[in-house]
Design a protein around this motif. Structure first.
Motif, PDB file in Angstrom:
ATOM      1  N   HIS A  38      36.029  35.309  46.277  1.00 21.35           N
ATOM      2  CA  HIS A  38      35.859  36.052  45.031  1.00 21.35           C
ATOM      3  C   HIS A  38      37.190  36.628  44.562  1.00 21.35           C
ATOM      4  O   HIS A  38      38.079  36.901  45.362  1.00 21.35           O
ATOM      5  CB  HIS A  38      34.865  37.199  45.220  1.00 21.35           C
ATOM      6  CG  HIS A  38      33.520  36.760  45.712  1.00 21.35           C
ATOM      7  ND1 HIS A  38      32.556  36.220  44.899  1.00 21.35           N
ATOM      8  CD2 HIS A  38      33.005  36.763  46.973  1.00 21.35           C
ATOM      9  CE1 HIS A  38      31.499  35.915  45.619  1.00 21.35           C
ATOM     10  NE2 HIS A  38      31.738  36.239  46.882  1.00 21.35           N
ATOM     11  N   SER A  95      39.933  44.717  37.710  1.00 21.33           N
ATOM     12  CA  SER A  95      39.545  46.060  37.272  1.00 21.33           C
ATOM     13  C   SER A  95      39.800  46.280  35.786  1.00 21.33           C
ATOM     14  O   SER A  95      39.554  47.365  35.269  1.00 21.33           O
ATOM     15  CB  SER A  95      40.305  47.115  38.082  1.00 21.33           C
ATOM     16  OG  SER A  95      41.682  47.106  37.738  1.00 21.33           O
ATOM     17  N   GLN A 147      38.293  39.863  42.123  1.00 22.56           N
ATOM     18  CA  GLN A 147      37.837  41.035  41.380  1.00 22.56           C
ATOM     19  C   GLN A 147      38.948  41.519  40.456  1.00 22.56           C
ATOM     20  O   GLN A 147      40.117  41.558  40.841  1.00 22.56           O
ATOM     21  CB  GLN A 147      37.431  42.152  42.347  1.00 22.56           C
ATOM     22  CG  GLN A 147      36.230  41.816  43.211  1.00 22.56           C
ATOM     23  CD  GLN A 147      35.772  43.007  44.039  1.00 22.56           C
ATOM     24  OE1 GLN A 147      36.390  44.071  44.016  1.00 22.56           O
ATOM     25  NE2 GLN A 147      34.698  42.818  44.790  1.00 22.56           N
TER      26      GLN A 147
END
Length: 537
Positions: free
Chosen positions: A61, A65, A63
């Motif tokens: 994955h 922000s 990620q």
């Protein structure tokens, strides 16, 4: 101030042919300006696209922000694209125009946000970057490669994104614009990841991450710090590997000595027992004990060998799986007193201003660097020398044939394989030798037997270089236009070393100051507002 980040968690990517490009990457990119380096074909661009969300990993994955703006190294220019579209601002400007015309659509206001002065911002940045003669509606296909790159960079820096990812942003930029970009990036207040082989740009970063066969490794400093750390790291790993190999040799010799001693004791015991006329049952028991000891020793030695081999294997894994990049010297005969080219008051097409006319003479082992801003005629001059263009006026005399490598790699047929093309360039050298030379450039069988149009930018440049440099007969004049673009750093070092030893005449266009300093130029021809200035190095 909020610091945004990008996080990789166990990220792997497998190519359509089943090849694993990288495996189980774990890293966080934070507010620190970070440079990413790695060999051509290591997967830097694929990883950048994963980080930006443009591509999904095979496993793991990523990620984010905040919002991410990714600027690819290959600039796409559709036929009907405008400058605004190239900058990634067309939809925003279109929404602004519709609102000014009376639109009340929520989608238009969402697209515009609070960027009511976006058109003025774009024009201001164009003027600040020496592109004030352009505007938002200028057709993108009218822009040069350098202008197109500068426009896309302006769009990226005006994007107000939370995280900026730039893939080879200094390709096609001249020296002033490279320096200007570095200064702009120093002022960038949010997340920044730059994929580059530009050593000057990488030295402006706060940390370097390297993508290699070992995965991602982070070095807490700029490129100079990384280079020093990498050298120390490799020397330490080689020293440890040599130590463990020597230890394994000593232990294997000890194991052989132990086995020979046991065999001698067994042979001696058997002779003594026979001479003493011991009962058969006692002889059998002694034989069983002897064989048991031998079997036990064999198991112990096998376990010891396995442990030693495992330690050597682990040490080998600490060394990156990199083949040294090498370019062979070109067997050019001595032409030190030979005339190469004479240009007398040549008028360059497509060039305006003081550099429109040029007069130069090239002889022997002269090594000329063409430097100066974009648009002053450097590439055009190379095309005149190579016969790709004819001068508008004046005389151009060439006294030897040369080979020419342009920025678009026009000598490569994207439909043909690299192996097919290098065999056409050099039908004399055995195919095995040609394959070996391509492999030494980092182009293995999987790269040289597919259409060259499928190669990465760096791999394509290596293939084009090989076809030019290893042609038969060898060139007495090399004409290279931005040969350092796209090359990974080991390949760049190899090219610099080869060009330093090249015995023919050389004419090179480059905006990479370090590259030009490292190839042993004898002269520079500088494009200025006052015309061409010739100087000794």
């Amino acid at each position: 101030m909020t610091h945004h980040y990008l996080t990789l968690e166990g990220v792997s990517y497998v190519l359509p042919d089943g090849t694993t490009l990288f495996h189980d990457l774990n890293e966080q990119f934070d507010h620190r300006p970070t440079g990413m380096v790695g060999r051509n074909g290591a997967g830097k661009t694929v990883l950048a696209r994963i980080l930006s969300g443009a591509l999904q990993p095979t496993t793991g994955h990523c990620q984010r922000s905040g919002a991410v703006h990714y600027l690819a190294q290959q600039i796409a220019q559709p036929d009907n694209a405008t400058l605004a579209g190239l900058a990634g601002m067309q939809s925003t400007l279109d929404a602004l125009k519709r609102i000014e015309a009376g639109s009340t659509e929520i989608a238009d206001f969402d697209a515009l946000g609070d960027r009511w002065d976006i058109e003025q911002q774009l024009q201001t940045e164009l003027e600040r970057n020496g592109l004030g003669h352009l505007d938002a509606m200028t057709p993108a296909n009218r822009l040069s490669g350098g202008e197109a790159m500068r426009v896309t960079l302006i769009g990226a820096l005006l994007s107000n994104t939370d995280f900026l990812i730039l893939d080879e942003p200094t390709n096609h930029l001249d020296r002033p614009n490279r320096i200007a970009l570095i200064e702009q990036l120093k002022r960038w207040p949010r997340g920044l990841l730059v994929i580059s082989h530009d050593r000057q740009l990488l030295d402006a970063m706060e940390r370097i991450v390297e993508l290699s066969s070992l995965g991602l490794r982070s070095y807490g400093g700029n490129y100079s710090f990384y280079e020093q750390s990498k050298q120390q790291e490799r020397e330490g790993a080689i020293k440890q590997l040599d130590h463990l190999k020597a230890e394994r040799r000593r232990e294997e010799q000890n194991l052989r000595d132990q086995r020979e001693k046991l065999e001698k004791r067994q042979a001696s015991g058997n002779r003594t027992a026979k001479q003493a006329n011991q009962a058969k049952i006692l002889l059998g028991r002694q034989k069983n004990r002897s064989e048991g000891s031998a079997g036990k020793l064999q198991q112990q030695q096998s376990a010891a060998r396995e442990l030693l081999s495992q330690r050597v294997f682990e040490a080998e894994q600490q060394l990156e799986e990199n083949t040294e990049i090498a370019l062979h010297q070109l067997p050019v005969s001595n032409i030190s007193h030979k005339r190469i080219a004479e240009l007398d008051n040549v008028e360059l097409p497509f060039v305006s201003g003081a550099t429109r006319f040029v007069s130069i003479s090239l002889t022997g082992q002269q090594r000329l660097g063409l430097v100066g801003p974009n648009g002053y005629g450097k590439s055009t001059l190379l095309k005149i020398l190579s016969g790709q263009l004819q001068p508008l006026s004046g005389t151009c005399k060439m006294f030897t044939e040369g080979v020419y490598l342009d920025q678009q790699l026009s000598n490569l047929d994207p439909e043909q394989t690299v192996l097919e093309q290098i065999r056409l360039a050099n039908p004399v050298m055995p195919e095995g030798d040609l394959r070996m030379r391509l492999a030494q450039l980092g182009l293995d069988l999987s790269k040289i037997t597919v259409a060259s149009g499928t190669l990465s930018g760096g791999e394509g440049l290596k293939a084009a270089l090989a076809c030019v440099l290893y042609a038969d007969p060898p060139a007495q004049l090399l004409m290279l236009d931005e040969p350092s673009n796209h090359l990974d750093l080991p390949s760049l070092n190899a090219l610099e070393a080869m060009l330093r030893s090249y015995q023919g005449a050389l004419v090179v266009v480059s905006h990479d100051d370090r590259f030009m300093d490292n190839i042993g130029l004898t002269n520079r021809l500088i494009a200025t507002n006052q015309g061409w200035q010739f100087e000794q190095v």
